[in-house]
Design a protein around this motif. Structure first.
Motif, PDB file in Angstrom:
ATOM      1  N   LYS A 259      14.044  22.586  -3.312  1.00 37.27           N
ATOM      2  CA  LYS A 259      13.157  23.881  -3.836  1.00 37.27           C
ATOM      3  C   LYS A 259      12.960  24.317  -2.336  1.00 37.27           C
ATOM      4  CE  LYS A 259       9.253  25.616  -6.106  1.00 37.27           C
ATOM      5  NZ  LYS A 259       7.706  25.117  -6.709  1.00 37.27           N
ATOM      6  N   LYS A 260      12.394  23.543  -1.209  1.00 35.77           N
ATOM      7  CA  LYS A 260      12.283  24.061   0.068  1.00 35.77           C
ATOM      8  C   LYS A 260      13.501  24.364   0.631  1.00 35.77           C
ATOM      9  CE  LYS A 260       8.472  20.780   0.893  1.00 35.77           C
ATOM     10  NZ  LYS A 260       8.455  19.861  -0.301  1.00 35.77           N
ATOM     11  N   VAL A 261      14.519  23.823   0.443  1.00 37.60           N
ATOM     12  CA  VAL A 261      16.001  24.367   0.811  1.00 37.60           C
ATOM     13  C   VAL A 261      16.131  25.597   0.376  1.00 37.60           C
ATOM     14  CG1 VAL A 261      18.392  24.132   1.107  1.00 37.60           C
ATOM     15  CG2 VAL A 261      16.878  21.806   1.554  1.00 37.60           C
ATOM     16  N   ARG A 262      16.047  25.889  -0.704  1.00 36.61           N
ATOM     17  CA  ARG A 262      16.356  27.487  -1.324  1.00 36.61           C
ATOM     18  C   ARG A 262      15.663  28.362  -0.658  1.00 36.61           C
ATOM     19  NH1 ARG A 262      16.356  30.946  -5.200  1.00 36.61           N
ATOM     20  NH2 ARG A 262      18.309  31.477  -6.209  1.00 36.61           N
ATOM     21  N   ARG A 263      14.367  28.310  -0.517  1.00 38.73           N
ATOM     22  CA  ARG A 263      13.284  29.039   0.049  1.00 38.73           C
ATOM     23  C   ARG A 263      13.800  29.526   1.403  1.00 38.73           C
ATOM     24  NH1 ARG A 263       7.515  27.385  -2.497  1.00 38.73           N
ATOM     25  NH2 ARG A 263       7.997  28.398  -4.613  1.00 38.73           N
ATOM     26  N   LEU A 264      13.998  28.457   2.169  1.00 41.02           N
ATOM     27  CA  LEU A 264      14.348  28.634   3.372  1.00 41.02           C
ATOM     28  C   LEU A 264      15.799  29.220   3.754  1.00 41.02           C
ATOM     29  CD1 LEU A 264      13.263  25.105   4.784  1.00 41.02           C
ATOM     30  CD2 LEU A 264      12.426  27.385   5.651  1.00 41.02           C
ATOM     31  N   VAL A 265      16.724  28.941   2.888  1.00 38.97           N
ATOM     32  CA  VAL A 265      17.986  29.490   2.772  1.00 38.97           C
ATOM     33  C   VAL A 265      18.060  30.997   2.585  1.00 38.97           C
ATOM     34  CG1 VAL A 265      20.144  29.706   1.826  1.00 38.97           C
ATOM     35  CG2 VAL A 265      19.316  27.302   2.468  1.00 38.97           C
ATOM     36  N   LEU A 266      17.158  31.381   1.648  1.00 38.67           N
ATOM     37  CA  LEU A 266      17.055  32.812   1.215  1.00 38.67           C
ATOM     38  C   LEU A 266      16.438  33.562   2.583  1.00 38.67           C
ATOM     39  CD1 LEU A 266      16.570  35.352  -0.709  1.00 38.67           C
ATOM     40  CD2 LEU A 266      14.524  34.533  -1.362  1.00 38.67           C
ATOM     41  N   LEU A 416      24.925  31.791   0.696  1.00 39.96           N
ATOM     42  CA  LEU A 416      25.020  32.365  -0.579  1.00 39.96           C
ATOM     43  C   LEU A 416      25.213  31.257  -1.589  1.00 39.96           C
ATOM     44  CD1 LEU A 416      26.708  35.845   0.359  1.00 39.96           C
ATOM     45  CD2 LEU A 416      24.462  35.651  -0.552  1.00 39.96           C
ATOM     46  N   VAL A 417      26.184  30.430  -1.416  1.00 38.88           N
ATOM     47  CA  VAL A 417      26.525  29.210  -2.235  1.00 38.88           C
ATOM     48  C   VAL A 417      25.335  28.243  -2.556  1.00 38.88           C
ATOM     49  CG1 VAL A 417      27.915  27.179  -2.350  1.00 38.88           C
ATOM     50  CG2 VAL A 417      29.162  28.996  -1.892  1.00 38.88           C
ATOM     51  N   LEU A 418      24.421  28.136  -1.338  1.00 36.25           N
ATOM     52  CA  LEU A 418      23.213  27.537  -1.600  1.00 36.25           C
ATOM     53  C   LEU A 418      22.306  28.305  -2.325  1.00 36.25           C
ATOM     54  CD1 LEU A 418      22.989  25.781   2.027  1.00 36.25           C
ATOM     55  CD2 LEU A 418      23.757  24.608  -0.155  1.00 36.25           C
ATOM     56  N   LEU A 419      22.278  29.376  -2.308  1.00 35.60           N
ATOM     57  CA  LEU A 419      21.312  30.347  -3.157  1.00 35.60           C
ATOM     58  C   LEU A 419      21.453  30.478  -4.765  1.00 35.60           C
ATOM     59  CD1 LEU A 419      20.452  33.283  -0.693  1.00 35.60           C
ATOM     60  CD2 LEU A 419      18.695  31.571  -1.685  1.00 35.60           C
ATOM     61  N   LYS A 501      21.898  21.551   9.181  1.00 35.00           N
ATOM     62  CA  LYS A 501      20.872  20.665   9.897  1.00 35.00           C
ATOM     63  C   LYS A 501      19.611  21.312  10.120  1.00 35.00           C
ATOM     64  CE  LYS A 501      19.602  17.353  13.395  1.00 35.00           C
ATOM     65  NZ  LYS A 501      20.007  16.669  14.423  1.00 35.00           N
ATOM     66  N   PHE A 502      19.676  22.588  10.585  1.00 29.85           N
ATOM     67  CA  PHE A 502      18.578  23.353  10.913  1.00 29.85           C
ATOM     68  C   PHE A 502      17.684  23.687   9.884  1.00 29.85           C
ATOM     69  CE2 PHE A 502      21.355  26.985   9.954  1.00 29.85           C
ATOM     70  CZ  PHE A 502      20.481  27.954   9.281  1.00 29.85           C
ATOM     71  N   VAL A 503      18.277  23.674   8.744  1.00 25.77           N
ATOM     72  CA  VAL A 503      17.187  24.029   7.453  1.00 25.77           C
ATOM     73  C   VAL A 503      16.722  22.574   7.291  1.00 25.77           C
ATOM     74  CG1 VAL A 503      17.317  24.242   4.990  1.00 25.77           C
ATOM     75  CG2 VAL A 503      18.750  25.860   6.428  1.00 25.77           C
ATOM     76  N   MET A 504      17.450  21.406   7.241  1.00 22.75           N
ATOM     77  CA  MET A 504      16.862  20.379   6.999  1.00 22.75           C
ATOM     78  C   MET A 504      15.719  19.752   7.810  1.00 22.75           C
ATOM     79  SD  MET A 504      18.403  18.775   4.188  1.00 22.75           S
ATOM     80  CE  MET A 504      17.474  17.393   4.642  1.00 22.75           C
TER      81      MET A 504
END
Length: 635
Positions: A259-266, A416-419, A501-504
């Motif tokens: 859930k955190k990943v998706r918000r950061l990716v957006l 976009l794939v991660l979103l 990795k920067f998202v992680m």
């Protein structure tokens, strides 16, 4: 028309009830004439069609589009009556409000908004380009509300990004990941000040530095782009720069961290488009009547609910899995697979028969021909009431080609794939893996990457009921653009399902800060509750610390008879070595090696299934409080 012109002219499209109603550009020539404009060499009666004829981008632009228009003609001819769908773009202000909510930042404009995560903790981990993206949306929302004379409680952007107002001590402040100075140092390292990431080739995909920060460094002219050596199919051989702490693939994280990943990716995706000056308008979700049961024309979420009652844990629709399995069982060597259509009469009859007999196991798969099965698979994809790439991000996928380099196009596609919602992402992954297996047999089936991309593009990008009045130039650009995007999705799918990795790192920082806040806010209560528990665990913790200091880690395996084992750390020890040692010491384990994973649990991550090439000593330095557990992978 050049590729750059084509990329700029890509638009949304779709198909309607019959071929006469197919969206035609004003004054456009009939389909057969349009195909002739590309000087297509059509086969004579009795001759085999020239399948393998596109091995470069130029051939994709010119020759291979014949297959695209043939596919469009088949799609439009087979369509049933469908009400037209109007895609609407959210109004200014409304779009920013929806974006902030999706990014987990609703509290910035609505003080009553409730979210389990602290918005300011998320904000404290953002890079400068990500910060700018948030500031832009907040300021636009504020200006819109002011123009409409509506009351608002949107704070000034300068107040939003102030350091946390209170810290318990100087030590606490220096250790915090939220300080603006720390963030500035971290996010500008290697980018933005005339410096490129060290030793990075143009074909290397750097996952350690924010993509939008990398784009900013390119924009500031830090270094001219080097020419890229292209492979035989016209696409470069990009590779991911591996990190010792291991790659993180989609599905490796628990729901809370994802859930955190998706918000950061957006936020990162928006920042990347902003940095490249690409205007991105998202469409509102479609409100249409949909079937509530069945196989074809059913929403993915509904279909998976049906399937999970029969096969718990199913992530890809069973009908799609069965069609792919049938095609592969019968042989991927069939010439013209996916390109040569099945009999429309038979396909329609089989579709109806599957609706009646599939779940009862009564359908006679041995009678289904290869080309009919391939046509059914394409039908399943394009009949989804909501596009596989979703309406919300449809225009973003199409706009990817506006980025100036292939590397940036891949970075945008990765985000976009991660979103994508989980059902769409899992289904797309299964489809692309199948398409790659088709291409792997190109010597027999004559289906190259370009051939497959051109044939599949209309099925992925066109969806029922939507019409658009477009010019003939836009129509040709649309065809080229769609096929090009599908080529990228197929060719680089291993990269696209990787979490950068920067998202992680940002997720880990959020977890650390949330844990610190929780400990600080509830210290007294937790102390009273856990004094006895802490005393009980004290000896166990001391033992664990002694092991770590002595160069050992304790690996737990509660699912198996060998409950735990001590493993000595070396510079070269990888997760795969621990799994091999574990299996060699417990002969009673019946689980296959590929179904086992070493998990990193706790510390600054909730739960993560480790890449087998993860170097354990490097990861322990990144997360010294983690526990290590071997268990079966939840597929």
């Amino acid at each position: 028309m050049s590729r750059q012109q084509a990329a700029q002219g890509v638009v949304l499209t779709g198909y309607t009830s019959n071929s006469a109603a197919l969206p035609q550009p004003h004054g456009a020539a009939p389909l057969s004439r349009r195909m002739g404009q590309y000087n297509i060499q059509r086969s004579r009666p009795g001759e085999k069609p020239p399948y393998q004829r596109c091995n470069s981008q130029d051939s994709l632009d010119e020759l291979a589009l014949a297959d695209y228009w043939k596919e469009v003609e088949i799609i439009s001819g087979d369509s049933e009556t469908q009400e037209e769908v109007q895609l609407k773009v959210a109004d200014e202000g409304e779009q920013e409000e929806a974006w902030l909510m999706e990014a987990g930042l609703a509290t910035l404009f609505d003080e009553s908004a409730v979210d389990g995560e602290d918005s300011f903790v998320l904000l404290s981990t953002l890079t400068r380009t990500q910060t700018a993206a948030v500031q832009r949306r907040v300021e636009t929302l504020k200006q819109t509300l002011r123009k409409r004379n509506k009351p608002y409680s949107v704070p000034d952007v300068r107040d939003i990004f102030k350091p946390p107002p209170q810290q318990d001590s100087k030590d606490d402040e220096s250790a915090s990941t939220g300080g603006s100075e720390d963030r500035k140092k971290e996010t500008t390292s290697g980018v933005g000040n005339g410096a490129e990431p060290v030793a990075e080739a143009e074909t290397d995909i750097n996952l350690e530095v924010s993509f939008s920060e990398q784009a900013l460094s390119y924009r500031e002219g830090s270094k001219g782009l080097e020419p890229v050596q292209e492979a035989d199919d016209g696409l470069p051989d990009f590779k991911v720069v591996r990190d010792k702490t291991g790659l993180t693939k989609v599905g490796a994280l628990c729901g809370a961290d994802m859930k955190k990943v998706r918000r950061l990716v957006l936020i990162e995706m928006t920042a990347l488009f902003d940095t490249a000056a690409i205007d991105l308008k998202t469409h509102k979700p479609l409100k249409i009547k949909v079937k509530e049961s069945g196989l074809f024309g059913v929403p993915l979420s509904t279909l998976l609910e049906q399937d999970q009652k029969r096969l718990p844990g199913a992530r890809v629709p069973l009908i799609m899995q069965r069609l792919i399995s049938h095609i592969e069982e019968e042989g991927l060597h069939t010439e013209g697979l996916l390109r040569v259509p099945g009999s429309s009469t038979r396909v329609k009859a089989v579709c109806q028969e599957l609706e009646l007999k599939f779940y009862d196991g009564l359908f006679s798969w041995e009678t289904l021909k290869q080309h009919d099965a391939a046509s059914l698979l394409k039908l399943f994809i394009r009949e989804l009431p909501h596009p596989l790439l979703t309406v919300e991000y449809f225009s973003a996928f199409v706009s990817v080609l506006k980025f100036p380099t292939k590397k940036q196009q891949l970075q945008a596609l990765n985000l976009l794939v991660l979103l994508l919602p989980e059902p769409s992402r899992d289904t797309l992954k299964a489809l692309l893996e199948f398409l790659q297996r088709v291409i792997d047999h190109k010597d027999q089936n004559k289906m190259t990457l370009n051939n497959v991309a051109v044939v599949m593009a209309p099925n992925i990008f066109m969806f029922k009921g939507f019409r658009s009045k477009i010019t003939e130039q836009q129509e040709f650009a649309m065809a080229t653009g769609m096929a090009t995007i599908v080529r990228l999705l197929i060719r680089y799918q291993n990269l696209l399902w990787t979490i950068p990795k920067f998202v992680m790192v940002q997720v880990r920082k959020q977890n650390m800060e949330n844990q610190r806040k929780m400990n600080r806010d509830h210290a007294v209560r937790k102390l009273l509750k856990k004094m006895a528990y802490d005393r009980e665990k004290n000896n166990e913790k001391s033992e664990k610390n002694c092991e770590a200091e002595g160069g050992f880690i304790r690996v737990q395996a509660p699912q198996f008879s060998k409950v735990s084992m001590a493993v000595q750390l070396t510079e070269e020890l990888q997760a795969s070595d621990i799994l091999s040692r574990f299996l060699s010491q417990d002969s009673s384990i019946s689980v296959k090696r590929e179904d086992l994973c070493l998990y990193e649990i706790g510390g600054n991550i909730k739960e993560r299934c480790l890449d087998e090439e993860t170097y354990m000593k490097a990861l322990l330095e990144l997360n010294p409080s983690a526990e290590w557990v071997i268990k079966s992978i939840q597929r």
